[in-house]
Design a protein around this motif. Structure first.
Motif, mmCIF file in Angstrom:
data_model
loop_
_atom_site.group_PDB
_atom_site.id
_atom_site.type_symbol
_atom_site.label_atom_id
_atom_site.label_comp_id
_atom_site.label_asym_id
_atom_site.label_seq_id
_atom_site.Cartn_x
_atom_site.Cartn_y
_atom_site.Cartn_z
ATOM 1 N N ARG A 419 1.213 -0.740 -0.144
ATOM 2 C CA ARG A 419 0.374 -0.161 0.113
ATOM 3 C C ARG A 419 0.966 0.986 0.114
ATOM 4 N N LYS A 420 1.735 1.147 0.297
ATOM 5 C CA LYS A 420 2.990 2.624 0.798
ATOM 6 C C LYS A 420 3.899 2.479 -0.382
ATOM 7 N N ASN A 421 4.474 1.814 -0.956
ATOM 8 C CA ASN A 421 5.524 1.939 -2.115
ATOM 9 C C ASN A 421 4.999 1.437 -2.880
ATOM 10 N N ILE A 422 3.886 1.102 -3.355
ATOM 11 C CA ILE A 422 3.450 0.893 -4.779
ATOM 12 C C ILE A 422 2.428 1.543 -4.540
ATOM 13 N N GLY A 423 0.882 2.110 -3.747
ATOM 14 C CA GLY A 423 -0.477 2.255 -3.816
ATOM 15 C C GLY A 423 0.068 3.847 -3.083
ATOM 16 N N GLY A 424 1.023 4.189 -3.084
ATOM 17 C CA GLY A 424 1.343 5.394 -2.159
ATOM 18 C C GLY A 424 0.280 6.229 -1.199
ATOM 19 N N ASP A 425 0.510 4.867 -0.277
ATOM 20 C CA ASP A 425 -0.228 4.783 0.964
ATOM 21 C C ASP A 425 -2.606 5.470 0.899
ATOM 22 N N LYS A 426 -2.547 5.825 -0.760
ATOM 23 C CA LYS A 426 -3.911 5.703 -0.682
ATOM 24 C C LYS A 426 -5.101 4.601 -1.597
ATOM 25 N N ALA A 427 -4.015 3.834 -2.225
ATOM 26 C CA ALA A 427 -5.235 2.932 -3.488
ATOM 27 C C ALA A 427 -5.234 1.584 -2.278
ATOM 28 N N PRO A 428 -6.604 1.521 -2.182
ATOM 29 C CA PRO A 428 -7.118 0.363 -1.493
ATOM 30 C C PRO A 428 -6.302 -1.169 -1.926
ATOM 31 N N ILE A 429 -6.591 -1.820 -1.254
ATOM 32 C CA ILE A 429 -5.386 -3.536 -1.691
ATOM 33 C C ILE A 429 -7.243 -4.549 -1.206
ATOM 34 N N VAL A 430 -7.642 -4.834 -2.566
ATOM 35 C CA VAL A 430 -8.191 -6.026 -2.546
ATOM 36 C C VAL A 430 -7.453 -7.708 -2.433
ATOM 37 N N ASP A 431 -7.306 -8.123 -1.135
ATOM 38 C CA ASP A 431 -6.489 -9.402 -1.364
ATOM 39 C C ASP A 431 -7.876 -10.836 -0.988
ATOM 40 N N THR A 432 -7.343 -11.414 -2.676
ATOM 41 C CA THR A 432 -9.094 -12.015 -2.604
ATOM 42 C C THR A 432 -8.467 -13.288 -2.581
ATOM 43 N N TRP A 433 -9.398 -14.535 -2.256
ATOM 44 C CA TRP A 433 -9.506 -15.831 -1.367
ATOM 45 C C TRP A 433 -10.046 -16.036 -3.129
ATOM 46 N N TRP A 434 -9.611 -17.541 -3.176
ATOM 47 C CA TRP A 434 -10.382 -17.911 -4.686
ATOM 48 C C TRP A 434 -8.954 -19.476 -4.678
ATOM 49 N N GLN A 435 -10.138 -20.745 -5.807
ATOM 50 C CA GLN A 435 -8.597 -21.214 -6.453
ATOM 51 C C GLN A 435 -9.867 -21.619 -7.654
ATOM 52 N N THR A 436 -8.498 -22.593 -8.226
ATOM 53 C CA THR A 436 -8.668 -23.161 -9.588
ATOM 54 C C THR A 436 -10.131 -23.502 -9.463
ATOM 55 N N GLU A 437 -10.646 -24.447 -8.379
ATOM 56 C CA GLU A 437 -11.926 -25.525 -8.069
ATOM 57 C C GLU A 437 -12.757 -24.189 -8.158
#
Length: 671
Positions: A419-437
């Motif tokens: 978030r800090k170094n890539i998103g400029g401390d402003k871009a929200p992060i969507v941490d996604t869980w899912w699978q091939t299945e």
């Protein structure tokens, strides 16, 4: 604010009758008090608001029927879900559509033919911009070529390509004519290719002379040629990418530029049933035979398209989206090919590695194309952290407005760094869980709605039913841990394991009656948000890829110097888990021979592909086994991670652990 990081090796292992870690030990593994509210402007203009949760809760099937209407149907479905024969689902079964039409033609017909669909960036620095109109023509030509080569609706086509536009074009061409594609990761070996061709009974293979990786051409066709000494196909369609010399089998091998380029750019897409097979994607199982995960058309595309629209808040008129996955994994299917293109997105596809020709290559690409949405893996994020904050700081990353994470649980430290170094401390992060299945995202924040917590996937998306249960299938309270299960069918769910319905039932539906067991441990925090804790069975998660211990052990034992092998996944700062192998050598082999250890690593790489190469190999005199002969991998993980060995009372010979308790040698340098 406090932050305690989890150890994914403590997830419960009762699945497949292994050892049990109590549910209590899963609870409270992580306490994270930092919170990040959605940016006000994003929240005000979000594609999906909190109302979606209420709509889906009030009428789940009605909600999914509404999402299906985001697609263009040749025959509108009147039935949403047929769950009369669980666990075999049918979604939108009386509807008909063409998946490729939804990804290409309809955008051209809507007047968006001049919009760039794909910005291709080759590793050597070559680039191509392909508009939707041009993509439509290319997919049509490829569809005509496949038809000329004898491929028909219902056939299977194997795809073994680098990250080049022809990979996406091939997938869409198959979908256009109703042939199921089976994409094989370009790093897999000839043996892996052969097994997948044989299991799917593929009629044609699409490959290339090679691709560029780490600054030089990397051959692909030789692996296909070797695979086809064991199995046969009608034709091999070869894309010329690197100009490398390749062996040629007359009558079987044909050049892409000879067969595709001369075809007509006109092709009328045929409508297929919503349950028509779209693709088979093989994933490692806990037996040596890979599982062919079957996904069909209407339900899969509905959820892939909706989740891409909702979770990334995609604005196709202005966003530039980049998913850094490989086309050979399900992320490349759902969030490079089908999700983005069905939504009319402009996206970046990059062929190479993030450190070629320099460690700022990803950020150079973000700057060049003005990428606004970036979707990558925790392994990559941790690598960027290791390289240093100063590298991304050299580039203008201010265009980024949404960041995504996929493939494995992301530790809070990496999340905050991202978030800090890539998103400029402003871009929200969507941490996604899912699978091939699962086919598409199941648990993730919504960037305009969710107050995010570093390290948590948070809650099931609208229309998805997921929870955490204990060993007796009781839902755990907030603050408790256990097994992640899905309690209701979902549109993009796998339909079966190709050719093996019973294995489908046994693998996914037998552990908890009437519920899909995802194979992951999880906890609910005090707010009820979900935190993933890693795999609970013997499938290792290495750089976001599931690799079977059995397959690696089988490869090791196939070496003439090895009598027996046991493999575990050990926590690793960069890859999440690293493969550590314990081997019992045959009588004449020398355990002190360092060249033998290197040979064993390389042997696994040649049999299974580089992704499965053990990071460390430790020759031992014995392996810890129960009286029934079961190897106690839990104890080997203790050794691999250099910590105190746990309870040895169930071992047939407890003195075995005294023989192997030694620090592992230093990890070898990566190839």
């Amino acid at each position: 604010m406090s932050c305690v990081f989890w150890d994914t090796t403590v997830a419960p292992a009762k699945h497949r009758k292994g050892d049990v870690v109590s549910n209590e030990s899963l609870a409270n593994l992580l306490k994270e008090e930092r919170r990040f509210a959605p940016p006000a402007d994003l929240a005000a203009n979000a594609n999906v608001t909190a109302e979606a949760y209420e709509q889906a809760k009030a009428d789940r099937l009605g909600f999914w029927a509404e999402q299906a209407r985001r697609l263009t149907w040749a025959s509108e479905p009147t039935e949403t879900l047929d769950w009369s024969n669980p666990p075999f689902a049918k979604w939108f079964a009386d509807g008909k559509l063409n998946v490729a039409y939804n990804c290409v033609d309809r955008h051209v017909e809507a007047g968006n033919g001049d919009r760039v669909a794909i910005h291709f960036e080759g590793e050597p620095g070559d680039s191509r911009a392909i508009t939707y109109a041009e993509l439509k023509d290319e997919v049509s030509r490829a569809a005509n070529a496949l038809t000329e080569l004898g491929v028909q609706s219902g056939d299977r086509v194997a795809v073994y390509l680098p990250m080049i536009p022809e990979a996406v074009i091939s997938m869409l061409a198959c979908a256009r004519i109703g042939a199921a594609h089976s994409v094989v990761f370009g790093g897999f070996s000839a043996d892996a290719i052969a097994k997948r061709i044989e299991d799917a009974d593929a009629k044609v293979v699409i490959t290339s002379d090679g691709g560029y990786r780490r600054g030089k051409p990397s051959a692909l066709k030789p692996a296909v040629d070797e695979a086809l000494t064991r199995v046969s196909v009608d034709k091999v369609l070869v894309v010329r990418r690197t100009g490398q010399d390749v062996a040629w089998t007359e009558g079987r091998d044909v050049w892409w530029h000879d067969v595709v380029a001369g075809q007509s750019a006109e092709h009328t897409p045929q409508a297929f049933d919503a349950e028509h097979p779209l693709f088979i994607l093989y994933t490692s199982g806990t037996t040596g035979k890979p599982k062919g995960i079957l996904h069909t058309s209407g339900g899969y595309l509905t959820q892939a398209s909706y989740t891409h629209h909702a979770v990334f808040d995609l604005k196709p008129e202005t966003d530039v989206y980049w998913c850094t996955a490989d086309i050979g994994w399900v992320t490349g299917h759902s969030y490079i090919t089908y999700g983005p293109l069905s939504n009319g997105a402009t996206q970046v596809i990059y062929e190479g590695t993030p450190d070629t020709p320099h460690q700022g290559r990803f950020w150079e690409i973000v700057q060049k194309y003005g990428v606004t949405i970036l979707y990558t893996a925790p392994t990559a994020i941790r690598t960027f952290m290791k390289w240093g904050d100063d590298i991304p700081a050299k580039f203008d990353l201010s265009s980024l407005r949404v960041l995504g994470s996929v493939g494995e649980p992301i530790n809070p430290e990496a999340w905050v760094w991202y978030r800090k170094n890539i998103g400029g401390d402003k871009a929200p992060i969507v941490d996604t869980w899912w699978q091939t299945e699962t086919g598409a995202m199941m648990i993730a924040p919504l960037p305009g709605v969710t107050e995010t917590k570093p390290g948590s996937a948070q809650r099931a998306l609208p229309g998805i039913s997921a929870t955490v249960v204990d060993d007796e299938a009781n839902e755990v309270p907030n603050g408790g841990g256990g097994y992640l299960v899905l309690t209701e069918p979902w549109p993009s769910m796998l339909r079966t394991i190709w050719g093996d319905d019973q294995r489908f039932i046994d693998t996914y539906w037998s552990r908890f009656e009437g519920r899909y067991f995802a194979g992951d441990g999880a906890k609910k925090d005090e707010d009820g948000d979900i935190w993933l804790l890693g795999r609970v069975d013997d499938v290792m998660l290495v750089s976001g890829h599931n690799i079977s211990t059995t397959e690696v052990e089988s490869a090791l034992v196939s070496h003439p110097a090895v009598a027996e092998a046991a493999v575990v996944g050990a926590a690793d700062e960069t890859t999440g888990q690293a493969i550590v192998a314990f081997v019992i050598l045959r009588g004449t082999a020398n355990a002190e021979d360092e060249s033998l250890v290197a040979d064993l690593r390389n042997h696994v790489g040649s049999v299974l592909g580089p992704i499965a190469k053990p990071k460390r190999v430790l020759p031992v005199a014995e392996l810890p086994k129960t009286r029934s002969g079961k190897i106690m991998r839990r104890l080997l993980r203790d050794v691999a991670e250099n910590r105190a060995v746990g309870d040895v009372t169930t071992l047939a010979d407890s003195s075995v652990m005294d023989l192997i308790q030694t620090k592992l040698p230093a990890a070898p340098s990566e190839d």
